[in-house]
Structure formats: C-alpha cells, structure tokens
Design an enzyme around this catalytic site. Sequence first.
Site, PDB file in Angstrom:
ATOM      1  N   GLN A   1      41.691  42.290  50.177  1.00  0.00           N
ATOM      2  CA  GLN A   1      41.970  41.544  48.944  1.00  0.00           C
ATOM      3  C   GLN A   1      42.255  42.501  47.782  1.00  0.00           C
ATOM      4  O   GLN A   1      41.362  43.236  47.369  1.00  0.00           O
ATOM      5  CB  GLN A   1      40.747  40.681  48.597  1.00  0.00           C
ATOM      6  CG  GLN A   1      40.881  39.891  47.306  1.00  0.00           C
ATOM      7  CD  GLN A   1      39.570  39.213  46.906  1.00  0.00           C
ATOM      8  OE1 GLN A   1      38.486  39.684  47.277  1.00  0.00           O
ATOM      9  NE2 GLN A   1      39.651  38.152  46.141  1.00  0.00           N
ATOM     10  N   GLY A   2      43.473  42.474  47.282  1.00  0.00           N
ATOM     11  CA  GLY A   2      43.842  43.354  46.167  1.00  0.00           C
ATOM     12  C   GLY A   2      43.926  42.586  44.858  1.00  0.00           C
ATOM     13  O   GLY A   2      45.023  42.344  44.352  1.00  0.00           O
TER      14      GLY A   2
ATOM     15  N   SER B   1      41.002  42.971  42.091  1.00  0.00           N
ATOM     16  CA  SER B   1      40.377  43.760  41.019  1.00  0.00           C
ATOM     17  C   SER B   1      41.120  45.063  40.763  1.00  0.00           C
ATOM     18  O   SER B   1      41.660  45.677  41.682  1.00  0.00           O
ATOM     19  CB  SER B   1      38.930  44.097  41.389  1.00  0.00           C
ATOM     20  OG  SER B   1      38.215  42.932  41.690  1.00  0.00           O
TER      21      SER B   1
ATOM     22  N   GLU C   1      36.222  30.887  47.713  1.00  0.00           N
ATOM     23  CA  GLU C   1      35.375  32.053  47.989  1.00  0.00           C
ATOM     24  C   GLU C   1      33.898  31.731  47.734  1.00  0.00           C
ATOM     25  O   GLU C   1      33.018  32.276  48.363  1.00  0.00           O
ATOM     26  CB  GLU C   1      35.831  33.219  47.096  1.00  0.00           C
ATOM     27  CG  GLU C   1      35.293  34.571  47.517  1.00  0.00           C
ATOM     28  CD  GLU C   1      35.702  35.702  46.582  1.00  0.00           C
ATOM     29  OE1 GLU C   1      36.550  35.492  45.692  1.00  0.00           O
ATOM     30  OE2 GLU C   1      35.147  36.798  46.737  1.00  0.00           O
TER      31      GLU C   1
ATOM     32  N   ASN D   1      27.077  37.201  38.734  1.00  0.00           N
ATOM     33  CA  ASN D   1      26.168  36.085  38.433  1.00  0.00           C
ATOM     34  C   ASN D   1      26.257  35.664  36.969  1.00  0.00           C
ATOM     35  O   ASN D   1      26.056  34.499  36.641  1.00  0.00           O
ATOM     36  CB  ASN D   1      24.744  36.462  38.834  1.00  0.00           C
ATOM     37  CG  ASN D   1      24.561  36.336  40.344  1.00  0.00           C
ATOM     38  OD1 ASN D   1      25.540  36.172  41.083  1.00  0.00           O
ATOM     39  ND2 ASN D   1      23.332  36.391  40.804  1.00  0.00           N
ATOM     40  N   GLU D   2      26.602  36.607  36.082  1.00  0.00           N
ATOM     41  CA  GLU D   2      26.773  36.221  34.665  1.00  0.00           C
ATOM     42  C   GLU D   2      27.969  35.286  34.526  1.00  0.00           C
ATOM     43  O   GLU D   2      27.914  34.293  33.795  1.00  0.00           O
ATOM     44  CB  GLU D   2      26.985  37.468  33.784  1.00  0.00           C
ATOM     45  CG  GLU D   2      25.751  38.351  33.608  1.00  0.00           C
ATOM     46  CD  GLU D   2      25.459  39.210  34.837  1.00  0.00           C
ATOM     47  OE1 GLU D   2      26.393  39.459  35.632  1.00  0.00           O
ATOM     48  OE2 GLU D   2      24.284  39.611  35.016  1.00  0.00           O
TER      49      GLU D   2
END
Length: 401
Positions: free
Chosen positions: A126-127, A129, A244, A387-388
């Site tokens: 997966q590209g 980020s 996801e 999580n934020e």
Amino acid sequence: MDLRFTPEEIAFRDEVRAFMRDHVPEPTRRKIIEGRRLLKSDLVEWQRILNKKGWAVPHWPQLWGGTGWNSVKLYIFRDELQQTPAPEPLAFGVNMVGPVIIAFGNEAQKKKFLPRIANLDDWWCQGFSEPGAGSDLASLKTTARRDSDHYVVNGQKTWTTYAQYADWIFCLVRTDPVAKKQEGISFLLIDMKTPGISVRPIQTIDGGHEVNEVFFDDVRVSSENLIGQENKGWDYAKFLLSNERTGIARIGISKARLHRVKELAALEQVDGRPLLEDEAFRRKVAAIEVELRALEMTQLRVVAAERKGGNGKPDPASSILKIKGSELQQAITELMLDVVGPYALPEQRAGEDSERWNEPPVGPEWAETLAPNYFNMRKVSIYGGTNEIQKNIIAKAILGL
Ligand SMILES: Cc1cc2nc3c(=O)[nH]c(=O)nc-3n(C[C@H](O)[C@H](O)[C@H](O)COP(=O)(O)OP(=O)(O)OC[C@H]3O[C@@H](n4cnc5c(N)ncnc54)[C@H](O)[C@@H]3O)c2cc1C
C-alpha cells in the site's frame, strides 16, 4: 438485540474450527503462538490452502470467488481463523486493493488482478503514506504526469509494509497539482519491477524489517493501470480506508494471546507456586478478560446491526473497535512481559554501544520473542488511522461534536 448464534451458525463455527485444526500447517501455527515472524512462503502456502477450499476471499462477490456468507458468518470465520491461530490473509490484496478493483476497476483489471490476489500469486503493498502525509493523507506530494498513454511518477512513499516482497503497489498520486488537495489525486496500480522504483528498509524498534521507504524516479506506468477516473482517487481511498477498519479489533488474536499468557503463567513459578495462581496476576488477567468480552459484545452489536441489513456503510463504531482492540492487544503484550519479568530484557553486551535484540536469550527459549513483540505491538495504535484520528471520527460521526 439478540447476540447469540443460531444453531446453524454454531454448526458453521464447528465446521470452520475443524477445517482450521486440520489444515493450518503446524510449523506456521507454532510460529504464531510463539510470536515468531512468518515468512512470505508461510503466508502464500496458507492462502493457497484457503483458496483451494474456496475461502480465500469470503467477503468478495461470489462472481470473483466470494462465499456469499452474511456478516455473522464472516465474523465467525475471522474469529476462528485468529483463534486457531492461523495467518491472516494479506490485507493489502484481499481487504484493500481487491475490493477497490471490484467496486471501481474495469473488467480487464478485474480479470487480470482478482484471481491472482485470491491465490496470492501477486503480493500487494500500500503506497499511501508519505513523509508529511500520514494522518493528513490528502497532503501527499507524489506526482503522476500524463505523457500520452502513460503516467510518469515521481516522489516517495513511506512506512510501506512488506514492500520488499511486493510484486505490485497501489498508490495515491497527485495528477492535478492545482486542484483543491482532495480533488487532484488518482489511484494507480504500479508493477514493482518497473525501472525507477527503489525500496529502502526501515528498521523498527523491535529490530525487524516490516516497513520501507519506496522511491519513484521517472517511473512510467501505463494508463491502463489507473483505477476509475483520473482525479477521483480520493473517493476510492476513502472506500478502502473504511474497509480497513472493519475487523481491526482483532479480538480472536487477543483471545489466542491471552490463552498463551495463561499457558506460560502456569509454567512460571513464583515462590514455589505457578504465577497463574498469584492473586495480583490473576486480577490483571481478569481485568483484561472482562474488557475483551465487553469489546466482543460491541463487535457483535455491530455485526448484528449489519445482519439486520445495516445501511451499507461501515459503522463509525468500528473506530471504537479499533481503539479498544489495539489497546487490548498492547495490554496483553505488557502482561506477557509480566510473566517473564527480567527474562524479557534483551541481553546487552558490556562494551558495545547498541542494544542487541538478537542475542541468545538469558531466560527460557520462549521468552526471546516477548520484548520484540511488546515493541512491535506499539504499531497497532498508529496504522490504519491513529487512535487520535479514530477519536476525532467518534467525536464527529457518533457524538455529533
Ligand atoms: C507498522 C506500520 C505500518 C504501516 N504500513 C503502512 C503501509 O503499508 N502503507 C501506508 O501507506 N502507510 C502505512 N503506515 C503509515 C500509517 O498509516 C501512518 O503512520 C499513520 O497514518 C500516521 O501518520 P504519520 O505516521 O505520518 O503520523 P502523523 O500524521 O504525523 O501524526 C503524528 C501524531 O500526531 C497525531 N495527530 C495527527 N493529526 C491529528 C489530528 N487531526 N488530531 C489529533 N491528533 C493528530 C497522530 O495521532 C500522531 O500521534 C504504517 C504505519 C506503521 C506504524
């Protein structure tokens, strides 16, 4: 809301359980129990066993190899697989790019890629980020300039899991540099063998090589590999990211690891008695078991709502599952460290500058993976949306803030 399984669902669970028991290769199962890294070949072998059985991509449409199971059966299947424990199918193909190709790809792309994903003939990564584009993904800067029937890709991706094994990478690229940032992005499939691609490993705090940087230097990609429409990639990415989060609570994995904690605590002696009989330790285990059970109830509520028909969109409660599921996975690795105490420490050699994770363990053999696993699990509250960020989603979509 009825959270109990029907007799038919219980029979299905028993069938899945028996299949897993009889077909997961024992060396692979032991590796997972002992927290050892799986090889690429372990995942490929298992995926092909599932594919032969017709269970490789159960959530896909039946036309492309799906099983037609409802959300409850899919939940049972995943939970049994995780508890066995068996390797989880490679998410980048089966859960990410596969469903995107099914929903937005053309017929040629479906025929070319989907059967190969189901059989793990192609390993996908997966590209998305980039340095400077993680939570704020729409800030991505990798460009794809149109050159007749090709795109020319330049830029860098980062944190790319298992890019070192990958045959293909699905990328978000900027095709319109002047449009508003979400509007100038396209979704491109790129063969990792194309000239101009280089992969550089990133070593994580557990000493492992799981993530990478991927560089694109004038990489020519046929426009046949564009998914859907140019500049509509952000819509496809949102679809992918919402998938996801489904199942990200990994309750079955936590159950299996907690089982392992108890197994080890029964072996470990404290003051002549098994640690498992120690009052303070039992309290810690019980607290996690209660939280895990509560999480499972929340998961079953989401599944039951889907069984009733749902609204076809991922439930924002999956963000709660992600947060709590990742916190529990981390808490269980902490409990594992409690079991072995100082044996979990990596050996440090006097006179050497750096800590060495790969030295022979000073404690029992099974203790050597515990510290690396503890460190490795820090990732689960970061990937798939931190999580934020999940808390932001809950604030907006559930609490209406
Ligand atoms: C083990 C691992 C594997 C990964 N694999 C892949 C992969 O295969 N492919 C891929 O594309 N990516 C992958 N990622 C990247 C992952 O998606 C990003 O790390 C994640 O989205 C966070 O982005 P970032 O690291 O740039 O952190 P940042 O976005 O810079 O965030 C830094 C900190 O700021 C906080 N923060 C940021 N924005 C907000 C906000 N709006 N409100 C509150 N807090 C905020 C974050 O929660 C975090 O604590 C992986 C990451 C890890 C750790």
